[in-house]
Design a protein around this motif. Structure first.
Motif, short mmCIF file in Angstrom:
data_model
loop_
_atom_site.label_atom_id
_atom_site.label_comp_id
_atom_site.label_asym_id
_atom_site.label_seq_id
_atom_site.Cartn_x
_atom_site.Cartn_y
_atom_site.Cartn_z
N ASN A 185 0.80 -1.23 0.00
CA ASN A 185 0.00 0.00 0.00
C ASN A 185 0.83 1.28 0.00
O ASN A 185 0.27 2.37 0.19
CB ASN A 185 -0.98 0.05 1.19
CG ASN A 185 -2.05 -1.02 1.12
OD1 ASN A 185 -2.19 -1.71 0.11
ND2 ASN A 185 -2.80 -1.20 2.19
N SER A 186 2.13 1.18 -0.21
CA SER A 186 2.94 2.39 -0.34
C SER A 186 3.09 2.76 -1.81
O SER A 186 3.06 1.90 -2.68
CB SER A 186 4.33 2.19 0.27
OG SER A 186 5.06 1.20 -0.43
N THR A 187 3.25 4.03 -2.08
CA THR A 187 3.51 4.48 -3.45
C THR A 187 4.87 3.95 -3.89
O THR A 187 5.88 4.19 -3.24
CB THR A 187 3.50 6.01 -3.52
OG1 THR A 187 2.24 6.49 -3.07
CG2 THR A 187 3.76 6.48 -4.95
N ASP A 229 -2.19 7.27 10.37
CA ASP A 229 -1.00 6.93 9.58
C ASP A 229 -1.16 5.62 8.81
O ASP A 229 -0.20 5.15 8.19
CB ASP A 229 0.22 6.80 10.51
CG ASP A 229 0.61 8.12 11.13
OD1 ASP A 229 0.56 9.14 10.42
OD2 ASP A 229 0.98 8.13 12.32
N SER A 232 -3.24 2.92 6.00
CA SER A 232 -3.99 2.92 4.74
C SER A 232 -5.17 1.95 4.80
O SER A 232 -6.04 1.99 3.94
CB SER A 232 -3.07 2.54 3.59
OG SER A 232 -2.53 1.23 3.80
N ASP A 233 -5.16 1.07 5.78
CA ASP A 233 -6.26 0.13 6.02
C ASP A 233 -6.21 -0.25 7.50
O ASP A 233 -5.72 0.54 8.31
CB ASP A 233 -6.17 -1.09 5.10
CG ASP A 233 -4.85 -1.84 5.20
OD1 ASP A 233 -4.16 -1.71 6.23
OD2 ASP A 233 -4.50 -2.58 4.26
N HIS A 272 -1.97 -1.72 7.66
CA HIS A 272 -0.82 -1.31 6.87
C HIS A 272 -0.66 0.21 6.87
O HIS A 272 -1.65 0.94 6.76
CB HIS A 272 -0.95 -1.79 5.42
CG HIS A 272 -0.96 -3.28 5.29
ND1 HIS A 272 -2.11 -4.00 5.19
CD2 HIS A 272 0.07 -4.17 5.25
CE1 HIS A 272 -1.82 -5.29 5.10
NE2 HIS A 272 -0.51 -5.41 5.13
N GLY A 328 0.15 3.98 5.45
CA GLY A 328 0.19 4.72 4.20
C GLY A 328 1.57 5.34 4.06
O GLY A 328 2.47 5.08 4.86
N ASP A 329 1.75 6.17 3.05
CA ASP A 329 3.08 6.76 2.83
C ASP A 329 3.58 7.52 4.05
O ASP A 329 4.76 7.48 4.39
CB ASP A 329 3.04 7.68 1.61
CG ASP A 329 2.94 6.92 0.30
OD1 ASP A 329 3.22 5.70 0.29
OD2 ASP A 329 2.59 7.54 -0.72
N GLN A 330 2.66 8.26 4.72
CA GLN A 330 3.06 9.01 5.91
C GLN A 330 3.54 8.08 7.01
O GLN A 330 4.54 8.34 7.69
CB GLN A 330 1.88 9.84 6.40
CG GLN A 330 2.12 10.58 7.70
CD GLN A 330 0.94 11.45 8.08
OE1 GLN A 330 0.70 12.49 7.46
NE2 GLN A 330 0.17 11.02 9.08
N TYR A 362 4.79 4.99 6.62
CA TYR A 362 6.07 4.40 6.23
C TYR A 362 7.21 5.39 6.44
O TYR A 362 8.33 5.01 6.82
CB TYR A 362 6.02 3.93 4.78
CG TYR A 362 5.31 2.60 4.59
CD1 TYR A 362 5.80 1.45 5.18
CD2 TYR A 362 4.18 2.51 3.79
CE1 TYR A 362 5.16 0.22 5.00
CE2 TYR A 362 3.53 1.29 3.59
CZ TYR A 362 4.02 0.15 4.21
OH TYR A 362 3.39 -1.06 4.03
#
Length: 400
Positions: A40-42, A199, A201-202, A205, A207-209, A211
């Motif tokens: 789930n990271s960019t 922080d 995404s689900d 996990h 999100g970018d912030q 990570y």
């Protein structure tokens, strides 16, 4: 300006027969489940790409190791060791195959999230104790950074995570682990809320912030324990031409795409496996071939105007080798140049030599480029030929 052999920088004379000592980056293994893999990271690199950038800016020459690769990791060095959905006990079973092959100096362990979902969550600390014992048996000289696992949005799972994390700290601090295993309190760095806006995404996990926050925690834990950096900040990504496109089975490939060497723009270079790059320090090499369409390789440095930069690199002429056979019309010269600054011409020898190239940036961005065919025997229009080889390109800021 000319490139100088490394011993000339030390004593002001040009020495011959210098024994080349390739750099040995610190070998770091990110080890865990989908959170380590970067789900789930960019870009799919999770915390790893940002962590490598942090370490470079602190001056640490590091590389990631492991059986998995992310071909799109911008900083290069795509290795890691993680499996989505894996539990502590299942990952333990993979260690005898992974650890000896990777030979890590440090292991970044974040594991246990997939044990938290069911009624067997209370068994996870016992599994983790076996996991840590297995790591220490397989890599007795390596260090282990053992992290508490990040929070969840689901309150029931979070209660399990809190219980587990207390045991993670206790396992890391057991007397038998002293000096080998170090607790890293990752959990408080990330915020999770049942309502979202956090922080994650689900449910579990980042999100970018999130990570990015993990990368900062790993950075601080490593920086406190790694040897003192060998110089100022490293400005260029992927100094050792790490790439997922070469392997033991593929010793040489034409590098036609920018993705061949993440962090570098490939204007046409032969991509050579690490066995052609000297001793076993994990480096690959580029062959600066003299041929139409082969214009070298470049990378972009974030520089500070007026602050000197020293570029060290290793080079040798491409002689006969078991992988490539006898080269056709081998060239020995190539150029190195930082932006619009005066370039240098290097004449490679038959053995590896370490060279330096110094310049003072005038702007915030400087392109560093290596180009083939700058000498009379391999100038543009000369007969096509292979080589020389270049590797281990480290651009560092130096004291003013």
């Amino acid at each position: 300006m000319t490139a100088r052999n490394a011993d000339e920088v030390a004593d002001g004379t040009l020495g011959g027969g210098v024994t080349d000592t390739p750099p040995r980056p610190v070998r770091i293994m990110p080890l865990g489940d989908s959170i380590t893999a970067g789900l789930n990271s960019t870009g799919g690199a999770g915390y790893r790409d940002e962590l490598l950038g942090h370490l470079h800016r602190l001056g640490h020459d590091a590389r990631f190791v492991g059986p998995c690769v992310n071909p799109f990791q911008p900083q290069g060095d795509p290795g890691y060791a993680a499996v989505c959905g894996i539990t502590v006990e299942a990952l333990t079973a993979l260690l005898p195959r992974w650890i000896p092959a990777a030979r890590p100096d440090w292991m970044l362990v974040h594991i246990g999230t997939n044990n938290m979902y069911g009624p067997d969550h209370t068994a996870a600390p016992g599994f983790l104790r076996t996991f840590v014992a297995t790591l220490l048996r397989l890599a007795p000289s390596a260090g282990v950074l053992l992290a508490s696992i990040i929070p969840s949005r689901l309150p029931e799972w979070q209660a399990h995570i809190d219980d587990y994390n207390r045991q993670v700290r206790a396992i890391a601090e057991e007397s038998g682990h002293r000096g080998k295993v170090f607790f890293v309190d990752m959990a408080p760095a990330l915020h999770a809320s049942p309502q979202g806006g956090d922080d994650l995404s689900d449910l579990v996990h980042p999100g970018d912030q999130g990570y990015a926050k993990m990368a900062a925690v790993w950075r601080d834990a490593l920086h406190a324990r790694l040897p003192a950096p060998g110089g100022g900040p490293i400005l260029n990504p992927n100094p050792h031409f790490r790439t997922p496109w070469l392997s033991e089975a593929v010793q040489r490939g034409r590098g036609d795409t920018p993705a061949c060497f993440p962090g570098w723009t490939n204007h046409g270079a032969d991509a050579c496996h690490g066995r052609l790059a000297g001793l076993d320090n994990g480096s690959n090499a580029v062959g600066l071939r003299t041929a139409p369409g082969f214009l070298g390789i470049s990378t972009r440095l974030a520089t500070t105007p007026g602050r000197p930069v020293r570029v060290t690199f290793r080079a040798r002429a491409l002689g006969a080798s078991p992988d490539l056979g006898a080269p056709m019309h081998p060239g020995r010269t190539f150029g190195v140049q930082g932006g619009g600054h005066p370039g240098a011409t290097v004449t490679a020898t038959d053995d590896w030599r370490t060279w330096t190239y110094d310049f003072v940036p005038t702007g915030p961005v400087t392109d560093l480029r290596f180009t083939p065919g700058t000498g009379p025997r391999s100038a543009p229009g000369a007969r096509a030929g292979r080589g020389p080889l270049v590797t281990d390109v480290v651009a560092r800021e130096t004291a003013c």
